[in-house]
Scaffold this motif. Structure first.
Motif, PDB file in Angstrom:
ATOM      1  N   ALA A   1       0.838  -1.206   0.000  1.00 56.11           N
ATOM      2  CA  ALA A   1       0.000   0.000   0.000  1.00 56.11           C
ATOM      3  C   ALA A   1       0.867   1.248   0.000  1.00 56.11           C
ATOM      4  CB  ALA A   1      -0.936  -0.008   1.204  1.00 56.11           C
ATOM      5  N   GLY A   2       1.983   1.195   0.723  1.00 51.33           N
ATOM      6  CA  GLY A   2       2.915   2.320   0.726  1.00 51.33           C
ATOM      7  C   GLY A   2       3.545   2.547  -0.630  1.00 51.33           C
ATOM      8  N   ASP A   3       3.801   1.458  -1.366  1.00 52.19           N
ATOM      9  CA  ASP A   3       4.324   1.590  -2.728  1.00 52.19           C
ATOM     10  C   ASP A   3       3.370   2.416  -3.591  1.00 52.19           C
ATOM     11  OD1 ASP A   3       6.436  -0.042  -2.023  1.00 52.19           O
ATOM     12  OD2 ASP A   3       5.728  -1.782  -3.162  1.00 52.19           O
ATOM     13  N   VAL A   4       2.084   2.068  -3.525  1.00 51.62           N
ATOM     14  CA  VAL A   4       1.093   2.728  -4.378  1.00 51.62           C
ATOM     15  C   VAL A   4       0.904   4.186  -3.963  1.00 51.62           C
ATOM     16  CG1 VAL A   4      -1.311   2.705  -5.160  1.00 51.62           C
ATOM     17  CG2 VAL A   4      -0.061   0.546  -4.881  1.00 51.62           C
ATOM     18  N   ALA A   5       0.768   4.420  -2.674  1.00 48.68           N
ATOM     19  CA  ALA A   5       0.610   5.806  -2.201  1.00 48.68           C
ATOM     20  C   ALA A   5       1.833   6.636  -2.549  1.00 48.68           C
ATOM     21  CB  ALA A   5       0.375   5.815  -0.685  1.00 48.68           C
ATOM     22  N   GLY A   6       3.013   6.048  -2.397  1.00 49.10           N
ATOM     23  CA  GLY A   6       4.236   6.762  -2.761  1.00 49.10           C
ATOM     24  C   GLY A   6       4.327   7.026  -4.244  1.00 49.10           C
ATOM     25  N   LEU A   7       3.823   6.093  -5.049  1.00 41.92           N
ATOM     26  CA  LEU A   7       3.851   6.267  -6.499  1.00 41.92           C
ATOM     27  C   LEU A   7       2.968   7.428  -6.938  1.00 41.92           C
ATOM     28  CD1 LEU A   7       4.785   5.315  -9.269  1.00 41.92           C
ATOM     29  CD2 LEU A   7       2.946   3.610  -9.245  1.00 41.92           C
ATOM     30  N   VAL A   8       1.810   7.579  -6.314  1.00 40.08           N
ATOM     31  CA  VAL A   8       0.933   8.716  -6.640  1.00 40.08           C
ATOM     32  C   VAL A   8       1.698  10.023  -6.450  1.00 40.08           C
ATOM     33  CG1 VAL A   8      -1.147   9.985  -5.965  1.00 40.08           C
ATOM     34  CG2 VAL A   8      -1.193   7.479  -6.065  1.00 40.08           C
ATOM     35  N   LYS A   9       2.367  10.155  -5.320  1.00 36.01           N
ATOM     36  CA  LYS A   9       3.130  11.372  -5.037  1.00 36.01           C
ATOM     37  C   LYS A   9       4.306  11.521  -5.986  1.00 36.01           C
ATOM     38  CE  LYS A   9       0.754  12.596  -1.358  1.00 36.01           C
ATOM     39  NZ  LYS A   9      -0.048  13.856  -1.315  1.00 36.01           N
ATOM     40  N   ALA A  10       4.990  10.404  -6.272  1.00 38.72           N
ATOM     41  CA  ALA A  10       6.166  10.460  -7.140  1.00 38.72           C
ATOM     42  C   ALA A  10       5.799  10.842  -8.565  1.00 38.72           C
ATOM     43  CB  ALA A  10       6.889   9.117  -7.128  1.00 38.72           C
ATOM     44  N   LEU A  11       4.564  10.569  -8.958  1.00 40.19           N
ATOM     45  CA  LEU A  11       4.087  10.948 -10.288  1.00 40.19           C
ATOM     46  C   LEU A  11       3.649  12.410 -10.336  1.00 40.19           C
ATOM     47  CD1 LEU A  11       2.088   7.713 -11.165  1.00 40.19           C
ATOM     48  CD2 LEU A  11       4.143   8.532 -12.339  1.00 40.19           C
ATOM     49  N   GLY A  12       3.795  13.112  -9.221  1.00 35.75           N
ATOM     50  CA  GLY A  12       3.490  14.534  -9.181  1.00 35.75           C
ATOM     51  C   GLY A  12       2.039  14.859  -8.933  1.00 35.75           C
ATOM     52  N   ALA A  13       1.260  13.872  -8.471  1.00 33.26           N
ATOM     53  CA  ALA A  13      -0.162  14.083  -8.211  1.00 33.26           C
ATOM     54  C   ALA A  13      -0.417  14.050  -6.711  1.00 33.26           C
ATOM     55  CB  ALA A  13      -0.999  13.021  -8.907  1.00 33.26           C
ATOM     56  N   SER A  14      -1.483  14.706  -6.299  1.00 32.48           N
ATOM     57  CA  SER A  14      -1.866  14.648  -4.887  1.00 32.48           C
ATOM     58  C   SER A  14      -2.838  13.516  -4.619  1.00 32.48           C
ATOM     59  CB  SER A  14      -2.489  15.978  -4.449  1.00 32.48           C
ATOM     60  OG  SER A  14      -3.631  16.281  -5.251  1.00 32.48           O
ATOM     61  N   ARG A  15      -3.638  13.169  -5.659  1.00 28.89           N
ATOM     62  CA  ARG A  15      -4.642  12.102  -5.516  1.00 28.89           C
ATOM     63  C   ARG A  15      -4.747  11.356  -6.834  1.00 28.89           C
ATOM     64  NH1 ARG A  15      -8.021  13.148  -1.055  1.00 28.89           N
ATOM     65  NH2 ARG A  15      -9.677  11.829  -1.911  1.00 28.89           N
ATOM     66  N   ALA A  16      -5.350  10.167  -6.781  1.00 27.12           N
ATOM     67  CA  ALA A  16      -5.532   9.375  -7.999  1.00 27.12           C
ATOM     68  C   ALA A  16      -6.754   8.486  -7.858  1.00 27.12           C
ATOM     69  CB  ALA A  16      -4.296   8.516  -8.275  1.00 27.12           C
ATOM     70  N   HIS A  17      -7.316   8.138  -8.996  1.00 25.02           N
ATOM     71  CA  HIS A  17      -8.303   7.064  -9.056  1.00 25.02           C
ATOM     72  C   HIS A  17      -7.505   5.756  -9.141  1.00 25.02           C
ATOM     73  CE1 HIS A  17     -11.592   9.904  -9.781  1.00 25.02           C
ATOM     74  NE2 HIS A  17     -10.789  10.514 -10.644  1.00 25.02           N
ATOM     75  N   ILE A  18      -7.773   4.819  -8.237  1.00 27.07           N
ATOM     76  CA  ILE A  18      -7.026   3.569  -8.190  1.00 27.07           C
ATOM     77  C   ILE A  18      -7.882   2.461  -8.789  1.00 27.07           C
ATOM     78  CG2 ILE A  18      -5.688   1.983  -6.774  1.00 27.07           C
ATOM     79  CD1 ILE A  18      -4.650   4.826  -6.645  1.00 27.07           C
ATOM     80  N   VAL A  19      -7.351   1.817  -9.829  1.00 29.33           N
ATOM     81  CA  VAL A  19      -8.038   0.718 -10.503  1.00 29.33           C
ATOM     82  C   VAL A  19      -7.173  -0.530 -10.345  1.00 29.33           C
ATOM     83  CG1 VAL A  19      -8.956  -0.142 -12.701  1.00 29.33           C
ATOM     84  CG2 VAL A  19      -9.027   2.315 -12.185  1.00 29.33           C
ATOM     85  N   GLY A  20      -7.745  -1.620  -9.847  1.00 22.77           N
ATOM     86  CA  GLY A  20      -6.954  -2.826  -9.645  1.00 22.77           C
ATOM     87  C   GLY A  20      -7.703  -4.081 -10.021  1.00 22.77           C
ATOM     88  N   HIS A  21      -6.958  -5.055 -10.523  1.00 17.02           N
ATOM     89  CA  HIS A  21      -7.524  -6.359 -10.868  1.00 17.02           C
ATOM     90  C   HIS A  21      -6.977  -7.423  -9.921  1.00 17.02           C
ATOM     91  CE1 HIS A  21      -7.051 -10.290 -13.104  1.00 17.02           C
ATOM     92  NE2 HIS A  21      -8.362 -10.143 -13.005  1.00 17.02           N
ATOM     93  N   ALA A  22      -7.861  -8.245  -9.348  1.00 21.34           N
ATOM     94  CA  ALA A  22      -7.482  -9.368  -8.499  1.00 21.34           C
ATOM     95  C   ALA A  22      -6.566  -8.888  -7.368  1.00 21.34           C
ATOM     96  CB  ALA A  22      -6.850 -10.468  -9.343  1.00 21.34           C
ATOM     97  N   TRP A  23      -5.308  -9.342  -7.319  1.00 21.98           N
ATOM     98  CA  TRP A  23      -4.430  -8.867  -6.261  1.00 21.98           C
ATOM     99  C   TRP A  23      -4.291  -7.352  -6.306  1.00 21.98           C
ATOM    100  CZ3 TRP A  23      -2.564 -10.637  -1.872  1.00 21.98           C
ATOM    101  CH2 TRP A  23      -2.585 -12.022  -1.656  1.00 21.98           C
ATOM    102  N   GLY A  24      -4.255  -6.778  -7.496  1.00 23.59           N
ATOM    103  CA  GLY A  24      -4.212  -5.325  -7.612  1.00 23.59           C
ATOM    104  C   GLY A  24      -5.471  -4.676  -7.073  1.00 23.59           C
ATOM    105  N   GLY A  25      -6.606  -5.353  -7.216  1.00 27.21           N
ATOM    106  CA  GLY A  25      -7.858  -4.846  -6.669  1.00 27.21           C
ATOM    107  C   GLY A  25      -7.900  -4.912  -5.155  1.00 27.21           C
ATOM    108  N   LEU A  26      -7.411  -6.017  -4.594  1.00 31.13           N
ATOM    109  CA  LEU A  26      -7.284  -6.115  -3.135  1.00 31.13           C
ATOM    110  C   LEU A  26      -6.403  -4.984  -2.606  1.00 31.13           C
ATOM    111  CD1 LEU A  26      -6.706  -9.979  -2.855  1.00 31.13           C
ATOM    112  CD2 LEU A  26      -8.789  -8.748  -2.214  1.00 31.13           C
TER     113      LEU A  26
END
Length: 309
Positions: free
Chosen positions: A89-114
């Motif tokens: 979860a920290g990877d994903v939250a950190g990636l949002v910030k690293a991409l220069g965004a404050s927030r994102a719509h998160i779309v995930g399939h199976a393990w990505g959805g969990l």
């Protein structure tokens, strides 16, 4: 046998490939479009390319679509540790910030959805909405396995076979990844397995699983999920995700999914925020975004448009 290079994951297309540093590791992403950020998280046994149709559709709809190779997959780093729910979860939250965004719509399939459900619970400030494709809430899945052993428990039996050391890695990579082909075939709806695209999907995912380190990393997700049930970190994880989200959730589920049963997904509503939706796709298995890409892309873009109002 010559093992494929991680660059195998950098499939050419209209998207741009880049490396992004987040949460102490390097993550490979494929990006297309401008606008609100939509971050796409793949499942098992896949890599970012599973979202190729949605990347294009979302970019055309006015979004910045970014599909990532999760920790341990594709051309992302494959560290020996960090395959627990908290770190992922920290990877994903950190990636949002690293991409220069404050927030994102998160779309995930199976393990990505969990993981999408998890990020929204643990890092709510970076999430605008959740789209869970073939992915019930983590606690709905846990309860279904315990309470319906002949249903979801049997459907999830492969996860328990992955708990053995070494042998599952060998089985997953034997015969050039033949096990990946068998899983993709068994988990898909029958119409997709005879489509012209299916052979390419099997080939690319077999190659991606053979990249050194991927098989072990992919299995570590499953091992943590089971072994943590008996440890304190599993209890802390359950407490962290056991909250109703403040953002809307779109659930997209194939009626023929043999891995994540529809009854399990339907039990996830108690954790979904206001404005949430559940869409059932008939004659579709575990991979709606690939089996019916145009329908799935339309459902997602319509949901995102409503979520932004």
């Amino acid at each position: 046998m010559r093992l494929p290079d991680p660059s195998t994951a950098r499939v050419a297309g209209p998207w741009a490939h880049k490396d992004v540093s987040a949460n102490g590791i390097r993550l490979h992403v494929a990006e297309l479009g401008d606008g609100p950020l939509v971050l796409l998280l793949h499942g098992f046994p896949e890599f970012w390319w599973t979202w190729r149709h949605q990347v294009v559709a979302l970019a055309e709809a006015g979004y910045r679509a970014v599909a990532v190779d999760l920790r341990g997959y594709g051309d992302s780093d494959k560290p020996p540790r960090g395959y627990d729910g908290f770190t992922l979860a920290g990877d994903v939250a950190g990636l949002v910030k690293a991409l220069g965004a404050s927030r994102a719509h998160i779309v995930g399939h199976a393990w990505g959805g969990l993981l999408a459900w998890t990020v929204a619970a643990m890092h709510p400030r970076v999430v605008d909405s959740v789209t869970a494709v073939s992915a019930p809430h983590p606690l709905a899945l846990r309860r279904a396995i315990r309470q319906r052993p002949r249903g979801q428990g049997r459907a999830s039996a492969y996860v328990f076979r992955f708990q053995l050391p070494v042998f599952p890695e060998r089985k997953l990579t034997a015969d050039d990844g033949a096990a990946v082909a068998r899983m993709l075939t068994a988990w898909s709806g029958p119409k997709w397995t005879v489509s012209p695209e299916f052979d390419e999907v099997v080939r690319r995912n077999r190659e991606a699983m053979l990249v050194p380190g991927v098989a072990h990393s992919a299995l570590e997700y499953h091992r943590w999920a089971v072994r943590s049930q008996l440890r304190g970190d599993g209890r802390r994880f359950a407490e962290a995700v056991d909250r109703r989200l403040d953002v809307p959730v779109l659930q997209v589920h194939g009626a023929l999914d043999p891995v994540m049963l529809e009854s399990t997904a339907a039990d996830s509503g108690r954790w979904a925020g206001p404005g949430s939706q559940y869409r059932r796709l008939p004659e579709v298995g575990h991979f709606p975004h690939q089996e019916t890409p145009h329908t799935t892309s339309r459902i997602i873009t319509e949901f995102l448009a409503a979520a932004q109002r």
